[in-house]
Design a protein around this motif. Sequence first.
Motif, PDB file in Angstrom:
ATOM      1  N   GLN A  52       0.830  -1.210   0.000  1.00 26.04           N
ATOM      2  CA  GLN A  52       0.000   0.000   0.000  1.00 26.04           C
ATOM      3  C   GLN A  52       0.863   1.258   0.000  1.00 26.04           C
ATOM      4  O   GLN A  52       0.527   2.243  -0.652  1.00 26.04           O
ATOM      5  N   MET A  53       1.977   1.211   0.729  1.00 25.78           N
ATOM      6  CA  MET A  53       2.859   2.360   0.790  1.00 25.78           C
ATOM      7  C   MET A  53       3.457   2.643  -0.592  1.00 25.78           C
ATOM      8  O   MET A  53       3.484   3.793  -1.041  1.00 25.78           O
ATOM      9  N   LEU A  54       3.914   1.605  -1.277  1.00 28.82           N
ATOM     10  CA  LEU A  54       4.467   1.780  -2.621  1.00 28.82           C
ATOM     11  C   LEU A  54       3.421   2.321  -3.591  1.00 28.82           C
ATOM     12  O   LEU A  54       3.713   3.184  -4.419  1.00 28.82           O
ATOM     13  N   GLU A  55       2.196   1.833  -3.483  1.00 27.03           N
ATOM     14  CA  GLU A  55       1.121   2.311  -4.350  1.00 27.03           C
ATOM     15  C   GLU A  55       0.814   3.782  -4.071  1.00 27.03           C
ATOM     16  O   GLU A  55       0.602   4.568  -5.002  1.00 27.03           O
ATOM     17  N   ALA A  56       0.774   4.170  -2.801  1.00 24.57           N
ATOM     18  CA  ALA A  56       0.529   5.575  -2.452  1.00 24.57           C
ATOM     19  C   ALA A  56       1.641   6.463  -3.004  1.00 24.57           C
ATOM     20  O   ALA A  56       1.374   7.542  -3.549  1.00 24.57           O
ATOM     21  N   LEU A  57       2.885   6.011  -2.896  1.00 29.11           N
ATOM     22  CA  LEU A  57       4.012   6.790  -3.421  1.00 29.11           C
ATOM     23  C   LEU A  57       3.940   6.897  -4.944  1.00 29.11           C
ATOM     24  O   LEU A  57       4.149   7.984  -5.501  1.00 29.11           O
ATOM     25  N   ARG A  58       3.631   5.792  -5.617  1.00 28.88           N
ATOM     26  CA  ARG A  58       3.497   5.829  -7.082  1.00 28.88           C
ATOM     27  C   ARG A  58       2.431   6.841  -7.495  1.00 28.88           C
ATOM     28  O   ARG A  58       2.633   7.643  -8.409  1.00 28.88           O
ATOM     29  N   HIS A  59       1.302   6.776  -6.813  1.00 29.26           N
ATOM     30  CA  HIS A  59       0.203   7.682  -7.135  1.00 29.26           C
ATOM     31  C   HIS A  59       0.638   9.141  -6.967  1.00 29.26           C
ATOM     32  O   HIS A  59       0.376   9.976  -7.833  1.00 29.26           O
ATOM     33  N   LEU A  60       1.293   9.456  -5.859  1.00 26.99           N
ATOM     34  CA  LEU A  60       1.731  10.837  -5.617  1.00 26.99           C
ATOM     35  C   LEU A  60       2.772  11.287  -6.636  1.00 26.99           C
ATOM     36  O   LEU A  60       2.734  12.423  -7.115  1.00 26.99           O
ATOM     37  N   LEU A  61       3.706  10.406  -6.966  1.00 26.83           N
ATOM     38  CA  LEU A  61       4.764  10.775  -7.910  1.00 26.83           C
ATOM     39  C   LEU A  61       4.238  10.965  -9.331  1.00 26.83           C
ATOM     40  O   LEU A  61       4.829  11.710 -10.117  1.00 26.83           O
TER      41      LEU A  61
END
Length: 88
Positions: A52-61
């Motif tokens: 979930q953390m990686l997905e949140a970071l991908r989305h923000l980036l």
Amino acid sequence: MNDARIFLHPSTYEGNATVLIEALYAGCQAVSFHGLSRAPVENLRVCENEEQMLEALRHLLEQPAWLIKRVLFNSMEGTARKIIRLYF
């Protein structure tokens, strides 16, 4: 922190996440395993696991640059009101 867009807080233990409060007030989008309250907090994404953390970071980036918005989690007045309610 004032020059960052995203603040990643991957700690698995945090007694009091003061650094998250600082990041939010600096205008960062924060991603963490820890929340600041039971209610959602603007610009804070709380994740349950690394995926979930990686997905949140991908989305923000992937997002275009956004306007910096400082989020004040606790004001002095709000804290004082909460303390007064405990005793009166």
